[in-house]
Design a protein around this motif. Sequence first.
Motif, short mmCIF file in Angstrom:
data_model
loop_
_atom_site.label_atom_id
_atom_site.label_comp_id
_atom_site.label_asym_id
_atom_site.label_seq_id
_atom_site.Cartn_x
_atom_site.Cartn_y
_atom_site.Cartn_z
N LYS A 70 0.86 -1.18 0.00
CA LYS A 70 0.00 0.00 0.00
C LYS A 70 0.90 1.23 0.00
O LYS A 70 1.56 1.53 1.00
N THR A 71 0.97 1.93 -1.14
CA THR A 71 1.89 3.04 -1.29
C THR A 71 1.28 4.32 -0.74
O THR A 71 0.13 4.65 -1.02
N GLU A 72 2.06 5.05 0.04
CA GLU A 72 1.61 6.34 0.54
C GLU A 72 1.59 7.33 -0.63
O GLU A 72 2.49 7.37 -1.45
N ARG A 73 0.55 8.14 -0.69
CA ARG A 73 0.41 9.12 -1.76
C ARG A 73 1.10 10.42 -1.37
O ARG A 73 0.94 10.89 -0.25
N LEU A 74 1.84 10.99 -2.34
CA LEU A 74 2.45 12.29 -2.09
C LEU A 74 1.37 13.36 -2.08
O LEU A 74 0.38 13.28 -2.80
N HIS A 75 1.57 14.38 -1.30
CA HIS A 75 0.57 15.44 -1.17
C HIS A 75 1.06 16.68 -1.89
O HIS A 75 2.20 17.10 -1.72
N HIS A 76 0.22 17.23 -2.73
CA HIS A 76 0.56 18.45 -3.47
C HIS A 76 -0.39 19.56 -3.02
O HIS A 76 -1.47 19.75 -3.60
N PRO A 77 -0.03 20.31 -2.02
CA PRO A 77 -0.96 21.30 -1.45
C PRO A 77 -1.32 22.42 -2.42
O PRO A 77 -2.36 23.06 -2.26
N ASP A 78 -0.47 22.67 -3.44
CA ASP A 78 -0.74 23.78 -4.35
C ASP A 78 -1.52 23.35 -5.59
O ASP A 78 -1.81 24.18 -6.45
N PHE A 79 -1.81 22.06 -5.70
CA PHE A 79 -2.52 21.58 -6.89
C PHE A 79 -3.98 22.01 -6.85
O PHE A 79 -4.68 21.84 -5.85
N ASP A 80 -4.43 22.59 -7.95
CA ASP A 80 -5.82 23.05 -8.06
C ASP A 80 -6.39 22.49 -9.36
O ASP A 80 -6.03 22.94 -10.44
#
Length: 412
Positions: free
Chosen positions: A23-33
């Motif tokens: 189960k791969t952890e997902r990277l978080h992109h806080p600036d993605f809109d």
Amino acid sequence: MIATDRSGPSTRYRAAGSLGRAKTERLHHPDFDKLQLRGWKAAEKEGTLPSAAWEKEKAWALRMGLTGSDSLTDKSIPTFARGELPHYAGINTFLKAPYVEDVTKVGAYDAAVIGIPFDGGTTYRPGTRFGPQGVRRISALYTPYNYEMGVDLREQMTLCDVGDIFTIPANIEKTFDQITRAVSHVASSGALPIMIGGDHSIGFPCVRGIAECTSKRIGIVHFDRHIDIQEKDLDERMHTTPWFHATDLVNVPAVNLVQIGIGGWQVPREGVEIARERNTNIFTMRDVEELGLAETAARALELAWKDADAVYISFDIDSVDCGFVPGTGWPEPGGFLPREALELVSLVAKEGICGLEVVEVSPPYDCSDITALLATRVIVDVLGTLVSHGKMGAHKSIIDKPVSIPAGPEVA
């Protein structure tokens, strides 16, 4: 659940009845809109498009094809197929556009598709006389709406199909006269002529037809792997000669001829000599690669439009790598990728055109209609570009010498 390893970015786990998985952890992109994606903006633009023409077409289909069976839930479906739907049925006009049997009425439309079923100028393998049929048939697969462009041709322009020019299979010159007469009629009416070939010999009479209707200067942007500018081939004006004769016309100077994609092992030296003498403009595939698509289009437009009043697009389907377009009379490796060709032709069309021809589609050699499908896409992408850039109808300003061709007598 039994955890096995929590030391890395993946967590191993085991559940009853299942194998161990990562189960791969997902990277978080806080600036993605997501709202800034072109995909979402296209979806929003669709909501601004009208639908009145589509509703009118559905009502027309019921009137012309009778209301459907009582068991149907969708009451817009008629008994007899009329209009766009279903894609697998109906009469094969281009994009299911109205067939204008009376060509004196063509001026009521923004653009008119003209079939030119002629391959008498072919020097290797024939079959392009069936090109108009092949393109029309596969065009039924498309709707008039393009998601990425945010354009609906049904709602934002009027398109018709005037059928085929009556060509003379055994006579090149008589066929050229027929083509010029037909194209000059459509251009004089104000409708934008969209020609489906046929071999590339038709380029000369098509341009001549438009040139007859105007005193203005016309440039040409020609997509091809072949130079097509020698005077004769096998002692005739064949599909290797259109631009020699087109640039002999007084208002179609050779310095405004721009050829894109030329190269390989099928460029006769006789044509190269003429190009050098007449000072034409040639972009090889390597030029396109090094300049990039946008810069290639910008320079091509600059050259084609220099002191000109209109530009004509000639698109030979064999400009695309033959791995993508097997159904052509003179296949050559090393050409455009389909996406590159579509981008380039759209970049050129955005400044407005006075005519478009798509040639050298040969259905007898086509696999799964993929060549005809790309030809269809070139046409609809050009139309969509003209609409989205407000250039549909811009060609009308140059028609200052409209021709008048008599119709036959009234039939009782």
